[in-house]
Design an enzyme around this catalytic site. Structure first.
Site, mmCIF file in Angstrom:
data_model
loop_
_atom_site.group_PDB
_atom_site.id
_atom_site.type_symbol
_atom_site.label_atom_id
_atom_site.label_comp_id
_atom_site.label_asym_id
_atom_site.label_seq_id
_atom_site.Cartn_x
_atom_site.Cartn_y
_atom_site.Cartn_z
ATOM 1 C CG ASP A 1 -2.973 5.256 -4.087
ATOM 2 O OD1 ASP A 1 -2.561 5.154 -2.584
ATOM 3 O OD2 ASP A 1 -3.004 5.824 -4.619
ATOM 4 C CG HIS B 1 -2.777 0.315 1.407
ATOM 5 N ND1 HIS B 1 -2.722 1.571 -0.018
ATOM 6 C CD2 HIS B 1 -3.342 0.256 2.159
ATOM 7 C CE1 HIS B 1 -3.986 1.545 0.473
ATOM 8 N NE2 HIS B 1 -4.576 1.766 1.302
#
Length: 500
Positions: free
Chosen positions: A475, A471
């Protein structure tokens, strides 16, 4: 002139190896690039060629010894007529290397433990004071935070003194024991198997089981024939014994559960406490470090495999006849992932310090299970390959992986990975990232399920898909988009032809 033979580069993230076999002995003539020995890592087998022509001199790292990258393995006396350089030549020129230390005490030192390893724990002694030992016979086993190291006898004789008992922590330069030279230097190597058991002959192999495995079998009350060996040439290793013990306990668990009256909760006879080895502690720590380094998250979807299965069934016979390889599901998934990675390039990128490195190519890692563990061979430039080329590459890599013949180059440079847990029956899982990659796709079992299609309930072959991603660089929108594009390509493979 003496030429050094050192451990070659073992590849990305591999820092040490075990000397499996020497093909030459001191005094043998060697040619340039002739294979001197074979090293085994936790991933592949590496052959070490001779850097020069000459005569084999001293072998510094004996079979079974663990060595780090660039460690000294042996020396070669350059030139066709050069003399070998055994350690104790000045002491005797009338006896072989095993006996030239006739009566002088010989120190048993901690062998090279590998890069960055400074200490080890003595886990087992296979000999006791007063026992006769042969040169290269295993004396004891050390455990480091990376590997188990077996310590061979530097010469034949009698074990006179043990300076580091079991459980002692020793540094990299410590003395472990002392051997008194034999009276005639004729101690036969490895007498224990013939004295204690004849399983190796019965099993049809002439290799000796690992000393650590022998000790574990003795403690568990097992014989060599009771354990399936996965080591080189069928050698029984310590983990093979552990697997056999687990299988035995599982088989006996049903009868053991029959008594209705439970014992007291604190009854020690119902529990077994075993101290984690240093190796297992390190594995546990590194797995957790891997999770802590990346901000790992997993997103899920499912794909209707109807169209892929229909297309495969229609063309698989013709495909195999023309290309000489079976049409499987992996080529469809590889193509679908390459297609999706073009649209979502951050899933194919990696973090380097404060930079993001985008890859304008796809080196696809394909996780493969082998008898010795999971490996991830890499298919280079998979995005430019046809279905047939991908299937041939996957088949060849898988075969080499099972045979332990993958080179380090074949497992380096991956930019994205596919892991197929479905072959083992997994219905849903969260694959763990393969650093420094930022994404890994988990495939699962194809299972018929009732689905609502155009207002009707129909049975369809469905597969859950899982994308684990970092992450920090990917995204949620990018991860979901990637997985949706893979789903779309599988449910309508024509999109791959039309680049949609």
């Amino acid at each position: 002139m003496s030429i050094e033979v050192r451990v070659p580069t073992l590849g990305e993230s591999v820092t040490e190896a075990t000397v499996a076999t020497w093909f030459k002995k001191p005094g043998d003539a060697v040619a340039v690039d002739e294979m001197l020995c074979e090293l085994e890592t936790d991933k592949v087998t590496v052959e070490v060629p001779s850097p020069a022509a000459g005569t084999m001199g001293e072998i510094v790292a004996a079979e079974g010894e663990t060595v780090g990258v660039d460690a000294l393995l042996a020396t070669i006396s350059e030139g066709e007529g050069a003399a070998p350089a055994p350690k104790a030549e000045p002491k005797s020129d009338a006896t072989p290397a095993k006996s030239d230390d006739d009566a002088a005490p010989i120190d048993v030192m901690v062998p090279s433990l590998g890069e960055s390893v400074t200490e080890a724990t003595v886990s087992s002694w296979f000999k006791k004071v007063g026992d006769a030992v042969a040169q290269d016979e295993m004396l004891c086993e050390l455990e480091t935070d990376k590997v188990s190291v077996e310590v061979p006898a530097p010469a034949g004789g009698v074990l006179a003194e043990i300076l580091a008992p079991e459980g002692t922590t020793v540094d990299a330069s410590a003395k472990l024991a002392v051997i008194s030279g034999g009276a005639d230097g004729t101690v036969e190597p490895a007498p224990r198997p013939s004295d204690e058991q004849s399983e190796p002959a019965a099993k049809g192999k002439d290799v000796e089981d690992a000393p650590s495995a022998k000790k574990a079998m003795a403690e568990a009350g097992l014989k060599s024939g009771d354990v399936e060996g996965t080591g080189r040439d069928g050698r029984v290793m310590k983990h093979d014994v552990a697997a056999a013990v687990t299988a035995t306990k599982s088989a006996a668990s049903a009868p053991a559960a029959a008594p209705a009256a439970p014992r007291a909760a604190g009854d020690a006879s119902r529990e077994e406490r075993v101290k984690m080895t240093r190796l297992r502690q390190t594995i546990a720590r590194r797995l957790k470090d891997s999770q802590n380094t990346a901000a790992m998250l997993t997103t899920y979807n499912e794909a209707d495999m109807t169209e892929v299965m229909a297309l495969r069934n229609e063309y698989k016979a013709e495909f195999e006849k023309k290309h000489g390889v079976r049409l499987g599901f992996m080529s469809f998934f590889t193509k679908a992932c390459c297609h999706a990675l073009k649209e979502v390039p951050e899933v194919n990128a990696e973090i380097d310090g404060t930079d993001i490195v985008y890859k304008n190519y796809v080196n696809m890692g394909v996780a493969a299970g082998t008898p010795t563990g999971l490996v991830v061979p890499v298919i280079k430039d998979a995005d430019s390959m046809s279905f047939a080329t991908i299937e041939k590459a996957i088949a060849e890599k898988g075969r080499r992986a099972r045979d332990g013949k993958l080179s380090m180059d074949e497992m380096q440079g991956g930019t994205f990975t596919i892991s197929n847990g479905g072959v083992y029956g997994s219905l849903m899982s969260s694959p763990i990232l393969n650093p420094p990659q930022s994404g890994i796709l988990g495939m699962h079992k194809i299972q018929d399920r009732p689905m609502a299609i155009n207002g009707e309930v129909v049975i369809r072959p469905m597969m859950y898909l899982a994308l684990s991603y970092d992450h920090r660089i990917v995204d949620g929108k990018g991860a979901v988009t990637f997985l949706v594009r893979v789903k779309e390509a599988l449910e309508d493979p024509r999109r791959l032809l039309m680049d949609l």
